[in-house]
Design a protein around this motif. Structure first.
Motif, PDB file in Angstrom:
ATOM      1  N   GLY A  44       0.890  -1.267  -0.046  1.00 31.06           N
ATOM      2  CA  GLY A  44       0.220   0.020   0.102  1.00 31.06           C
ATOM      3  C   GLY A  44       0.808   1.289   0.268  1.00 31.06           C
ATOM      4  O   GLY A  44       0.199   2.301  -0.388  1.00 31.06           O
ATOM      5  N   ASP A  45       2.139   1.015   0.356  1.00 27.51           N
ATOM      6  CA  ASP A  45       2.992   2.369   0.290  1.00 27.51           C
ATOM      7  C   ASP A  45       3.061   2.959  -1.198  1.00 27.51           C
ATOM      8  O   ASP A  45       2.958   1.993  -2.152  1.00 27.51           O
ATOM      9  CB  ASP A  45       4.514   1.915   0.776  1.00 27.51           C
ATOM     10  CG  ASP A  45       4.580   1.844   2.290  1.00 27.51           C
ATOM     11  OD1 ASP A  45       3.666   2.153   3.011  1.00 27.51           O
ATOM     12  OD2 ASP A  45       5.526   1.462   2.842  1.00 27.51           O
ATOM     13  N   GLN A  46       3.151   4.175  -1.233  1.00 22.40           N
ATOM     14  CA  GLN A  46       3.100   4.668  -2.550  1.00 22.40           C
ATOM     15  C   GLN A  46       4.703   5.077  -3.150  1.00 22.40           C
ATOM     16  O   GLN A  46       5.338   5.726  -2.135  1.00 22.40           O
ATOM     17  CB  GLN A  46       2.344   6.215  -2.575  1.00 22.40           C
ATOM     18  CG  GLN A  46       0.896   5.833  -2.054  1.00 22.40           C
ATOM     19  CD  GLN A  46       0.144   4.999  -3.328  1.00 22.40           C
ATOM     20  OE1 GLN A  46       0.103   5.499  -4.327  1.00 22.40           O
ATOM     21  NE2 GLN A  46      -0.223   3.974  -2.825  1.00 22.40           N
ATOM     22  N   VAL A  47       4.972   5.078  -4.329  1.00 24.08           N
ATOM     23  CA  VAL A  47       6.206   5.241  -4.655  1.00 24.08           C
ATOM     24  C   VAL A  47       6.442   5.915  -6.007  1.00 24.08           C
ATOM     25  O   VAL A  47       5.776   5.485  -6.939  1.00 24.08           O
ATOM     26  CB  VAL A  47       6.819   3.637  -5.018  1.00 24.08           C
ATOM     27  CG1 VAL A  47       8.220   3.626  -5.349  1.00 24.08           C
ATOM     28  CG2 VAL A  47       6.926   2.536  -3.858  1.00 24.08           C
ATOM     29  N   LEU A  48       7.373   6.875  -6.098  1.00 24.05           N
ATOM     30  CA  LEU A  48       7.560   7.599  -7.335  1.00 24.05           C
ATOM     31  C   LEU A  48       8.834   6.719  -8.077  1.00 24.05           C
ATOM     32  O   LEU A  48       9.780   6.142  -7.584  1.00 24.05           O
ATOM     33  CB  LEU A  48       8.024   8.937  -6.769  1.00 24.05           C
ATOM     34  CG  LEU A  48       7.501   9.934  -6.188  1.00 24.05           C
ATOM     35  CD1 LEU A  48       8.412  11.095  -5.819  1.00 24.05           C
ATOM     36  CD2 LEU A  48       6.185  10.275  -7.035  1.00 24.05           C
TER      37      LEU A  48
END
Length: 135
Positions: A44-48
DNA sequence: GCCAACGTTGGC
DNA sequence: GCCAACGTTGGC
């Protein structure tokens, strides 16, 4: 939920490849600090997604799709890989030049530690970059 | 193609 | 455990 930035040379694996695949295993990380960060990610963590090389720009967003796991391509338990899934491509890539021109980013690892390929992304920076990228 | 920055290796 | 030599990464 946390924010991160992952780097990749697009000739090796590009955001277009991720769009095609939908999901992939982010592997091949060997640097100790990058591995420490990679072991800290959670589903669920968001990543660029940042393209190194000629492009030098943040090109889109993905999210962590599973727990960190031993890198299947490496014969070393310390090395981990993590499943990621495509979220969205930026309308406008956010270039390294743009980031360097704004003092907000000066202390961030992307600028300070050029060779680090996995790093946390402070929420303030996340907000600024996604705002720029979404045009 | 070059170089700065950084990581890794190996001799001591 | 130190450090010089070397290799790698990534920006210019």
């Amino acid at each position: 939920m946390a924010f991160w930035l992952f780097k990749q040379e697009p000739d090796c694996y590009s955001f277009a490849d991720l769009e095609r695949d939908g999901e992939t295993l982010w592997d091949g990380v060997t640097n100790a600090l990058a591995l420490k960060h990679l072991r800290s990610v959670r589903p669920g963590d968001q990543v660029l997604f940042y393209h190194t090389g000629r492009e030098k720009a943040v090109v889109g967003v993905m999210e962590i799709a599973g727990e960190p796991q031993p890198d299947p391509k490496q014969d070393n338990e310390k090395l981990v890989a993590v499943p990621v899934r495509m979220v969205k491509r930026f309308v406008k890539p956010v270039t390294l030049a743009t980031l360097k021109a704004d003092p907000l980013f000066a202390e961030w690892e992307l600028i300070r530690l050029a060779r680090l390929s996995v790093m946390p992304c402070p929420e303030e920076i996340w907000e600024r970059i996604t705002a720029l990228g979404e045009g």
